[in-house]
Write an enzyme that holds these catalytic residues in place. Structure first.
Site: not given
Length: 369
Positions: A58, A191, A231, A233, A351
């Protein structure tokens, strides 16, 4: 976080590559050049192989990484030498004029600013090692979300599509999916939408629908092994966050959802974790990293790290994954996260840090290098 990284020096790294032409070529020379080109194509086809080394990241704006962190990331790519690079949060808008229909597979270039941004990106990708890859884009209408998939030219997929229903022309909203089918497996780059903090259409409901569709996808596509990366999440277990109590009790502006299983940090609520577990178990999928690393590693065991300033300082989550079909489990050689420390070493400006996967060769392609 950018204070931890040095910007790219203005040394001409992104000068547009020059192309040499010979307009005076004779017909017989042109025929010879065409023959050489066909021979190269045939050689490439003979050398074609299945990918074995994968990288997911990411980038938190791919353009910003090109502008500010490209030398470090390029060095990392050269060192690891992945066959496939999956990028999330490209944050480049899709082609198309304001108010008009968009082309999610192409970068916007109809304004001066978008043309300049596209040129910066293309110059970076035309230099080694990136010029050795073919790239596919799936982009949102604005500078939001978006994914990209880079595949080495010697490992080209049979088919690439951009939605969970495997319709090549249709792109998922916000460009959240790229699916590449190879001879012996599929690679899914996603994503995944953030769960958010509240029960609303763009938060809990959206994430529940996504998880339901992912489960349907993995069950429907069980005919061929899957490598699912990106990602995602979600932090599946307590071991996957640095401070379980902090993330379990986190709330935004004091809001507490009516269902206690929706409480906590997005990505670490009980409902999300249960649904992810269901996807793994029913889809016969394995978390590649956790299959190799059973113990908690406070230095290198997380892929997302909060801002070094404020309440998230030093608090981390593992939300970037390689999930593979059980049929591929015995071929997992390595799966690693490449960032560590509060000062975000190895995060290359984002990040999130890159995550890599390596598979062993099968007996059928052991003769290929």
């Amino acid at each position: 976080m950018k204070r931890f990284f040095q910007p790219v020096e203005k040394d001409g790294s992104f000068k547009k590559p020059t192309l040499s032409f010979s307009p005076a070529s004779k017909p017989e020379e042109q025929q010879e050049q065409q023959k050489d080109g066909k021979n190269s194509e045939n050689a490439a086809a003979e050398d074609k192989k299945e990918p074995l080394k994968f990288l997911s990241w990411n980038a938190n704006s791919f353009l910003l990484r090109v502008k500010n962190n490209w030398p470090e990331f390029t060095q990392f790519i050269e060192s690891f030498d992945p066959d496939v690079i999956a990028i999330q949060e490209v944050r480049m808008p899709a082609a198309g004029s304001k108010g008009g229909s968009k082309v999610p597979g192409e970068l916007k270039d109809d304004t001066n600013s978008s043309r300049d941004e596209k040129q910066i990106l293309m110059r970076a990708l035309s230099s080694p090692p990136f010029r050795n890859y073919q790239v596919w884009w799936s982009l949102a209408d604005s500078k939001y979300a978006g994914t990209a998939l880079f595949v080495k030219k010697c490992c080209q997929p049979k088919k690439v599509s951009f939605s969970l229903d495997q319709t090549a022309k249709k792109h998922e909203p916000d460009g959240r999916v790229i699916l590449a089918e190879f001879e012996s497996f599929r690679v899914l780059n996603t994503y995944v939408p953030n769960n958010g903090w509240k029960e609303e259409e763009t938060s809990f409901q959206r994430r529940r629908k996504w998880d339901k569709r992912i489960l349907e996808f993995v069950l429907r596509c069980s005919d061929k092994p899957l490598i699912w990366c990106g990602d995602l999440n979600v932090s599946h277990q307590e071991i996957d966050v640095s401070h379980p109590d902090f993330f379990s009790s986190a709330k935004l502006n004091g809001y507490i959802p009516p269902n206690k299983e929706d409480c906590g940090q997005p990505g670490f609520t009980l409902n999300e974790r249960k649904r992810f577990g269901t996807i793994l178990s029913e889809g016969k999928l394995v978390d590649a990293y956790r299959s190799l690393h059973q113990e908690k590693d406070m230095e290198r065991g997380f892929s997302w790290s909060g801002n070094p300033i404020g309440k998230y300082r030093g608090k981390r989550m593992r939300i970037d994954y390689f999930v593979v079909s059980e049929k591929l489990k015995d071929r997992i050689v390595a799966c690693e996260m490449h960032g560590h420390g509060i000062e975000l070493e190895g995060f290359f400006g984002s990040d999130h840090c890159p995550v890599t996967l390596e598979l062993s060769q099968t007996s059928t392609d052991s003769g290929q290098s």
